[in-house]
Write a protein that holds these residues in place. Structure first.
Motif, short mmCIF file in Angstrom:
data_model
loop_
_atom_site.label_atom_id
_atom_site.label_comp_id
_atom_site.label_asym_id
_atom_site.label_seq_id
_atom_site.Cartn_x
_atom_site.Cartn_y
_atom_site.Cartn_z
N LEU A 233 2.33 10.82 5.04
CA LEU A 233 1.78 9.93 4.01
C LEU A 233 1.62 8.49 4.52
O LEU A 233 1.86 7.53 3.81
CB LEU A 233 2.67 9.94 2.76
CG LEU A 233 2.85 11.29 2.05
CD1 LEU A 233 3.82 11.14 0.90
CD2 LEU A 233 1.49 11.83 1.58
N GLY A 234 1.25 8.39 5.79
CA GLY A 234 1.04 7.08 6.39
C GLY A 234 2.28 6.49 7.03
O GLY A 234 2.20 5.46 7.71
N ALA A 235 3.45 7.08 6.83
CA ALA A 235 4.69 6.57 7.42
C ALA A 235 4.91 7.19 8.79
O ALA A 235 4.86 8.42 8.94
CB ALA A 235 5.87 6.89 6.51
N GLU A 236 5.14 6.35 9.78
CA GLU A 236 5.38 6.82 11.14
C GLU A 236 6.85 7.16 11.32
O GLU A 236 7.73 6.34 11.03
CB GLU A 236 4.95 5.76 12.15
CG GLU A 236 3.45 5.47 12.13
CD GLU A 236 3.06 4.44 13.18
OE1 GLU A 236 3.98 3.83 13.78
OE2 GLU A 236 1.85 4.25 13.41
N ILE A 237 7.11 8.36 11.79
CA ILE A 237 8.49 8.80 12.03
C ILE A 237 8.67 8.93 13.53
O ILE A 237 8.02 9.73 14.19
CB ILE A 237 8.76 10.15 11.34
CG1 ILE A 237 8.53 10.02 9.84
CG2 ILE A 237 10.20 10.60 11.62
CD1 ILE A 237 8.72 11.31 9.07
N SER B 187 0.83 -1.19 0.00
CA SER B 187 0.00 0.00 0.00
C SER B 187 0.87 1.25 0.00
O SER B 187 2.09 1.20 0.16
CB SER B 187 -0.90 -0.01 1.24
OG SER B 187 -0.11 0.06 2.41
N ALA B 188 0.17 2.39 -0.15
CA ALA B 188 0.89 3.68 -0.15
C ALA B 188 1.58 3.91 1.18
O ALA B 188 2.69 4.47 1.23
CB ALA B 188 -0.09 4.81 -0.46
N GLU B 189 0.95 3.47 2.28
CA GLU B 189 1.55 3.64 3.60
C GLU B 189 2.84 2.82 3.73
O GLU B 189 3.83 3.29 4.27
CB GLU B 189 0.57 3.22 4.70
CG GLU B 189 -0.60 4.16 4.91
CD GLU B 189 -1.68 3.99 3.83
OE1 GLU B 189 -1.61 3.01 3.05
OE2 GLU B 189 -2.58 4.85 3.77
#
Length: 310
Positions: A152-156, A3-5
């Motif tokens: 964009l769905g990515a956890e930093i 997925s995009a995430e």
């Protein structure tokens, strides 16, 4: 592909690791640009910097088990970076003084430099194993590691943000030093033509020493950042060192911005390659990239020496 995430998360993770590769790769690139040789003991400089930062933080972290926060956490990270950089710089200076300078004064062939570097690397590797132990040593918790922001769905996480931001600042600082300062002008002059630079009044010996130390400072600080995620051990330098060398070759060894570009690209290739195939193939992917670049474009993506304009 997921997925995009998932794609966003892979990109974030790849860029974080790639920034560390870029920091280490700068040491290879700077030394190669000035001396036209590969410092294969650079990986041990990276390892010694990690232990320098680790021991400094251990001495200052409270013994009550509480996780530092706020200015205390920032101060501990800064102390770790400074101590790691100092240990790396001292190791690089010692390496230049003992392993390279005597050979340079005698006009030794380049093969002698390679043998000397390998010997120094093995010495430092085994000395660290004897003094620091054969087991991995974790860096104490310097701050609470939690998700800071989602892109964009990515956890930093806090740790990823600290590592990436610090690495980026170091890369920008080195680029500014090489491109816009008097010292950088001297480095580029020696890289382009050491004999001519000496005739024009440049202290070539001083430039060589400063270049080694600068690469050691970066490697030491990068080693501490790497140990924050992957722990410190006497064996930790080999694989990141080879990958950083790959990044330097990929970008065009001898080119500062090429090392940065190569490190970031290699991090992304590893991240996505590990997802598409298998995580255990990450190292295989890195070495495949190295062989591929040497076969297709030996000069790298930017392919210019440090002393020449891109």
């Amino acid at each position: 592909m997921g997925s995009a995430e998932q794609i966003s998360q892979l990109a974030v993770d790849g860029l974080m690791v790639g920034a560390l590769y870029a920091v280490i790769a700068l040491g290879y690139t700077l030394v190669y640009g000035v001396l036209q040789l590969i410092n294969f003991a650079h990986s041990e400089v990276f390892m010694l910097g990690a232990f320098g930062g680790l021991f400094a933080c251990r001495a200052l972290v409270p013994g009550d088990g509480a996780t530092p926060a706020g200015l205390a956490a920032a101060g501990l990270v800064l102390v770790g970076l400074v101590a790691g950089a100092a240990a790396g710089g001292a190791a690089a200076y010692t390496l230049e003084r003992c392993a390279y300078r005597p050979l340079r004064r005698r006009g030794a062939p380049r093969l002698a430099y390679l043998i000397s570097a390998i010997g120094a690397s093995l010495f430092a590797f085994n000395l660290a194993g004897k003094e620091f132990g054969r087991q991995s040593v974790p860096v104490p918790d310097l701050f609470a590691n939690r998700t800071v922001v989602t892109v964009l769905g990515a956890e930093i996480s806090t740790q990823s943000l600290v590592i990436a931001a610090t690495a980026l600042l170091m890369l920008l600082a080195v680029d500014h030093l090489v491109a816009d300062t008097r010292l950088g002008l001297s480095i580029r002059a020696v890289a382009q033509d050491a004999e001519c630079a000496g005739l024009m009044g440049v202290d070539v010996q001083r430039v060589i020493v400063v270049t080694f130390v600068l690469g050691g400072l970066l490697a030491g600080a990068g080693g501490f950042l790497y140990a924050m995620t992957f722990n410190a051990s006497y064996t930790m330098g080999f694989v990141p060192g080879i990958k950083a060398f790959t990044a330097a070759v990929l970008g065009g060894i001898g080119n500062v911005r090429g090392a940065v570009l190569g490190g970031l690209l290699l991090g992304l290739v590893e991240s996505f390659g590990g997802y598409l195939f298998d995580a255990s193939y990450k190292n295989v992917i890195a070495f495949t990239v190295l062989v591929g670049v040497l076969l297709v474009r030996p000069s790298g993506l930017l392919g210019t020496r440090l002393g020449r304009p891109a």
